[in-house]
Design a protein around this motif. Sequence first.
Motif, PDB file in Angstrom:
ATOM      1  N   THR A 137       5.677  41.132  12.750  1.00  0.00           N
ATOM      2  CA  THR A 137       5.317  42.544  12.606  1.00  0.00           C
ATOM      3  C   THR A 137       3.833  42.668  12.291  1.00  0.00           C
ATOM      4  O   THR A 137       3.195  41.721  11.813  1.00  0.00           O
ATOM      5  CB  THR A 137       6.131  43.219  11.487  1.00  0.00           C
ATOM      6  OG1 THR A 137       5.835  42.575  10.235  1.00  0.00           O
ATOM      7  CG2 THR A 137       7.624  43.131  11.759  1.00  0.00           C
ATOM      8  N   VAL A 138       3.291  43.846  12.558  1.00  0.00           N
ATOM      9  CA  VAL A 138       1.889  44.132  12.274  1.00  0.00           C
ATOM     10  C   VAL A 138       1.823  45.380  11.405  1.00  0.00           C
ATOM     11  O   VAL A 138       2.393  46.427  11.762  1.00  0.00           O
ATOM     12  CB  VAL A 138       1.076  44.356  13.566  1.00  0.00           C
ATOM     13  CG1 VAL A 138      -0.362  44.740  13.234  1.00  0.00           C
ATOM     14  CG2 VAL A 138       1.110  43.130  14.455  1.00  0.00           C
ATOM     15  N   ASP A 139       1.143  45.271  10.285  1.00  0.00           N
ATOM     16  CA  ASP A 139       0.924  46.415   9.407  1.00  0.00           C
ATOM     17  C   ASP A 139      -0.386  47.086   9.783  1.00  0.00           C
ATOM     18  O   ASP A 139      -1.441  46.441   9.826  1.00  0.00           O
ATOM     19  CB  ASP A 139       0.897  45.974   7.945  1.00  0.00           C
ATOM     20  CG  ASP A 139       2.234  45.422   7.484  1.00  0.00           C
ATOM     21  OD1 ASP A 139       3.206  46.193   7.489  1.00  0.00           O
ATOM     22  OD2 ASP A 139       2.303  44.217   7.162  1.00  0.00           O
ATOM     23  N   VAL A 140      -0.319  48.376  10.052  1.00  0.00           N
ATOM     24  CA  VAL A 140      -1.477  49.150  10.494  1.00  0.00           C
ATOM     25  C   VAL A 140      -1.793  50.206   9.430  1.00  0.00           C
ATOM     26  O   VAL A 140      -0.884  50.859   8.908  1.00  0.00           O
ATOM     27  CB  VAL A 140      -1.193  49.842  11.843  1.00  0.00           C
ATOM     28  CG1 VAL A 140      -2.387  50.657  12.297  1.00  0.00           C
ATOM     29  CG2 VAL A 140      -0.795  48.821  12.905  1.00  0.00           C
ATOM     30  N   SER A 141      -3.049  50.367   9.132  1.00  0.00           N
ATOM     31  CA  SER A 141      -3.461  51.422   8.219  1.00  0.00           C
ATOM     32  C   SER A 141      -4.676  52.143   8.774  1.00  0.00           C
ATOM     33  O   SER A 141      -5.491  51.553   9.497  1.00  0.00           O
ATOM     34  CB  SER A 141      -3.761  50.864   6.826  1.00  0.00           C
ATOM     35  OG  SER A 141      -4.876  49.997   6.864  1.00  0.00           O
ATOM     36  N   VAL A 142      -4.801  53.412   8.457  1.00  0.00           N
ATOM     37  CA  VAL A 142      -5.956  54.208   8.862  1.00  0.00           C
ATOM     38  C   VAL A 142      -6.209  55.240   7.770  1.00  0.00           C
ATOM     39  O   VAL A 142      -5.272  55.753   7.157  1.00  0.00           O
ATOM     40  CB  VAL A 142      -5.711  54.890  10.227  1.00  0.00           C
ATOM     41  CG1 VAL A 142      -4.589  55.934  10.122  1.00  0.00           C
ATOM     42  CG2 VAL A 142      -6.976  55.522  10.778  1.00  0.00           C
ATOM     43  N   LYS A 143      -7.471  55.496   7.508  1.00  0.00           N
ATOM     44  CA  LYS A 143      -7.821  56.513   6.517  1.00  0.00           C
ATOM     45  C   LYS A 143      -8.048  57.840   7.224  1.00  0.00           C
ATOM     46  O   LYS A 143      -8.807  57.917   8.195  1.00  0.00           O
ATOM     47  CB  LYS A 143      -9.069  56.114   5.732  1.00  0.00           C
ATOM     48  CG  LYS A 143      -9.362  57.074   4.573  1.00  0.00           C
ATOM     49  CD  LYS A 143     -10.443  56.554   3.644  1.00  0.00           C
ATOM     50  CE  LYS A 143     -11.820  56.823   4.214  1.00  0.00           C
ATOM     51  NZ  LYS A 143     -12.891  56.546   3.213  1.00  0.00           N
TER      52      LYS A 143
ATOM     53  N   ASP B 134       4.725  55.581  16.916  1.00  0.00           N
ATOM     54  CA  ASP B 134       4.951  56.047  15.553  1.00  0.00           C
ATOM     55  C   ASP B 134       4.085  57.272  15.308  1.00  0.00           C
ATOM     56  O   ASP B 134       3.127  57.534  16.055  1.00  0.00           O
ATOM     57  CB  ASP B 134       4.622  54.964  14.524  1.00  0.00           C
ATOM     58  CG  ASP B 134       5.544  55.023  13.298  1.00  0.00           C
ATOM     59  OD1 ASP B 134       6.146  56.095  13.053  1.00  0.00           O
ATOM     60  OD2 ASP B 134       5.670  54.004  12.604  1.00  0.00           O
ATOM     61  N   PHE B 135       4.412  58.014  14.275  1.00  0.00           N
ATOM     62  CA  PHE B 135       3.621  59.175  13.876  1.00  0.00           C
ATOM     63  C   PHE B 135       3.961  59.520  12.435  1.00  0.00           C
ATOM     64  O   PHE B 135       4.959  59.055  11.877  1.00  0.00           O
ATOM     65  CB  PHE B 135       3.878  60.381  14.790  1.00  0.00           C
ATOM     66  CG  PHE B 135       5.316  60.800  14.881  1.00  0.00           C
ATOM     67  CD1 PHE B 135       5.880  61.653  13.945  1.00  0.00           C
ATOM     68  CD2 PHE B 135       6.119  60.351  15.933  1.00  0.00           C
ATOM     69  CE1 PHE B 135       7.215  62.041  14.034  1.00  0.00           C
ATOM     70  CE2 PHE B 135       7.438  60.723  16.026  1.00  0.00           C
ATOM     71  CZ  PHE B 135       7.990  61.571  15.073  1.00  0.00           C
ATOM     72  N   ALA B 136       3.101  60.328  11.832  1.00  0.00           N
ATOM     73  CA  ALA B 136       3.337  60.754  10.447  1.00  0.00           C
ATOM     74  C   ALA B 136       2.761  62.139  10.245  1.00  0.00           C
ATOM     75  O   ALA B 136       1.642  62.429  10.689  1.00  0.00           O
ATOM     76  CB  ALA B 136       2.699  59.766   9.470  1.00  0.00           C
ATOM     77  N   ARG B 137       3.524  63.009   9.600  1.00  0.00           N
ATOM     78  CA  ARG B 137       3.020  64.320   9.165  1.00  0.00           C
ATOM     79  C   ARG B 137       2.408  64.125   7.775  1.00  0.00           C
ATOM     80  O   ARG B 137       3.100  63.767   6.828  1.00  0.00           O
ATOM     81  CB  ARG B 137       4.155  65.336   9.102  1.00  0.00           C
ATOM     82  CG  ARG B 137       4.626  65.836  10.463  1.00  0.00           C
ATOM     83  CD  ARG B 137       5.822  66.782  10.317  1.00  0.00           C
ATOM     84  NE  ARG B 137       5.561  67.865   9.387  1.00  0.00           N
ATOM     85  CZ  ARG B 137       4.986  69.021   9.705  1.00  0.00           C
ATOM     86  NH1 ARG B 137       4.619  69.251  10.955  1.00  0.00           N
ATOM     87  NH2 ARG B 137       4.779  69.959   8.795  1.00  0.00           N
TER      88      ARG B 137
ATOM     89  N   VAL C  33      -4.671  57.119   2.950  1.00  0.00           N
ATOM     90  CA  VAL C  33      -4.440  55.988   3.840  1.00  0.00           C
ATOM     91  C   VAL C  33      -3.017  56.094   4.381  1.00  0.00           C
ATOM     92  O   VAL C  33      -2.052  56.171   3.614  1.00  0.00           O
ATOM     93  CB  VAL C  33      -4.652  54.649   3.118  1.00  0.00           C
ATOM     94  CG1 VAL C  33      -4.275  53.488   4.034  1.00  0.00           C
ATOM     95  CG2 VAL C  33      -6.101  54.515   2.658  1.00  0.00           C
ATOM     96  N   VAL C  34      -2.909  56.127   5.701  1.00  0.00           N
ATOM     97  CA  VAL C  34      -1.613  56.257   6.367  1.00  0.00           C
ATOM     98  C   VAL C  34      -1.224  54.881   6.891  1.00  0.00           C
ATOM     99  O   VAL C  34      -2.022  54.218   7.561  1.00  0.00           O
ATOM    100  CB  VAL C  34      -1.675  57.279   7.512  1.00  0.00           C
ATOM    101  CG1 VAL C  34      -0.309  57.429   8.171  1.00  0.00           C
ATOM    102  CG2 VAL C  34      -2.179  58.622   7.001  1.00  0.00           C
TER     103      VAL C  34
END
Length: 759
Positions: A660-666, A699-702, A712-713
């Motif tokens: 798996t790969v963990d992705v983060s973005v601010k 994937d997506f996030a509200r 950080v999402v």
Amino acid sequence: MAIGACLCSCGGSQKEVYKDSTAPVKDRVEDLLKRMTLEEKVGQMNQFVGVEHIKANSAVMTEEELKNNTANAFYPGFTEKDIEKWTEEGLIGSFLHVLTIEEANYLQSLAMKSRLQIPIIFGIDAIHGNANAPDNTVYPTNINLACSFDTLMAYKIARQTAKEMRAMNMHWTFNPNVEVARDARWGRVGETYGEDPYLVTLLGVQSVKGYQGDLNGNEDVLACIKHFVGGSEPINGTNGSPTDLSERTLREVFFPPFEAGVKAGAMSLMTAHNELNGIPCHSNEWLMQDILRGEWNFPGFVVSDWMDIEHIHDLHATAENLKEAFYQSIMGGMDMHMHGIHWNEMVVELVREGRIPESRIDESVRRILDIKFRLGLFEQPYADEAETMKVRLCDEHRATALESARNGIVLLKNDGVLPLDASRYKKILVTGINADDQNILGDWSAPEKDENVTTILEGLKMIAPDTQFDFVDQGWDPRNMDPKKVAEAAVRAKSADLNIVVAGEYMMRFRWNDRTDGEDTDRSDLDLVGLQNELIEKVAASGKPTILILVNGRPLGVQWAAENLPAIVEAWAPGMYGGQAVAEILYGKVNPSAKLAITIPHSVGQLQMIYNHKPSQYFHPYAAGKPSTPLYPFGHGLSYTTYKYDDLKLAQKEITKDGTVDVSVKVTNTGDRDGVEIVQLYIRDKFSSVTRPVKELKDFARVSLKAGESQVVNFKITPDKLAFYDKKMKKIVEPGEFIVMVGASSDDKDLLKDSFFVK
């Protein structure tokens, strides 16, 4: 001897286990099944429209008109008295188009007079709330819900809809529609969750769970995943026309929402009107038996769509007569017939002749009875007429309808005129076919009491009570607009401070032949119908700021407006409180957050226009006319604040096939208003053994962010998000480089990019 045995088992001398609510459902089903005659079994597999529907339509339609009408029905040569008699004899298993609690209870009382007292299961097209029946909460349509990217809201709406349905003795909704909509000409786009398989899958799963609950209480209803399969990419854009799709496209694009719906517990499925690769879906053994039951282990029952088994004979012409059509469908895997006469007699004949084994009939009846027992219909066949309105249209459900409307309206364009300043714009012209009409309810909606609907004009007056709104009524019918009214609006626009044109399509089913959008209302173009473009252009010619609000179910190619107006709002069909939600967004009481769940093309000539296309789709641009890019891309939607994306990080740059790969973005709210941003993650397999899309939503996030706030999402890329079907149609994760894209829409300019490698 055989006759005596039948009398013993059917006459009730044995203990009636099926009437024992404490007995296991399986035992109850088997006990009831052995008591049933063949005629009663076949009757359980048949559905009829309600008697009030028959009365209303037989009074105004001819038999010839009936042939091409897929909304209305009666049975020539038979009256409602015949239907009532068959119900009393236990020869009808289900009804649809029963729209009141009184009729549902009445028909159920007739079933209770039958020999075995098997209750009716009532099905209804409760697509966005139980809106097809009056006096129920009307939520925004499915395409609105999809634009909110709100899976929790999907569950909430479905749960509330189930409660309202049971409060009026309805047990089975023909929803969710999990078709992947890839042709904007198709009239049923608004009934779907858009063009992306991942988004459609998640919303469909939550809807199934919301409707069904545990499928054992008096607040649960049966969900129906539909239409299986491919009808949302018809070869000419029209509902029910042939579909030709490769197995690869079916498995990659169209099957995932259905398979996920089955895994989520959906216990009914409806086959599609169309033929698929030359085989009508309603007799397609590969779909119903090999895929649905063989691969996915679907335990529920399959129901036909409206008269589509008959169409195997009279339209597709793969059966020489009606009886042969019934044979093909049942042996292909069909369990219930929607709807009508001849089924009972002909299917019984097919069994008597030995062509259909009675054991095959028993399979279908078991599935249907299982649901009736699980829903508690044998113990509670009626709904309480004195209590019904304590549930329907209750304050909690109304609040959800408003909240979901706010979350599903997309701000397509804004050059700074929005949000409106009430102190600046004292006089506003409002015009257009959808400005003051219940059409905001959308397809699959009955007319509601005026006090239960807030039109857009009413919403504006509510939110800005000190503003003078000058309304020029253009009527509701886009096909028959009055040129004098268009000219009047153009003149009065000059004396306004600002103009609002509410345009789009007409969808209300009670004016079936006047609709321009919805079921069986497909288009050969995507332009605004009638004089609507002329109205927009003449009003804008006033020189005053002009805002366009669209009320519609399908994407519309409003290129002139996109190039010339300062603001465009895509409201879709926002439901009973849509007018309030639109006005709140226009005046900044609500900060818009929705993103497009479907691409909006410039024109029909660009179709197919989808974001997740293959790399070669635009290798050669169009030589003349429109560009190869959309008018507005999938995932696009503006806000009254601004968001900055940075610091995209992949915690793993190299993984194994099962890693798996963990992705983060601010994400930072860089504006001065609080808002909700829908953060989207896309993936591309850079090089692969078969062609892959240029990007796919995975994937997506509200994310709620206050003005100035950063967050950080985090996302996790799992092997299932990387897998695809190889040359041998085996699902694998291939080694190589995968590109990760995160941002505000599917447009490359809105995305940050990085990559990782699978070893």
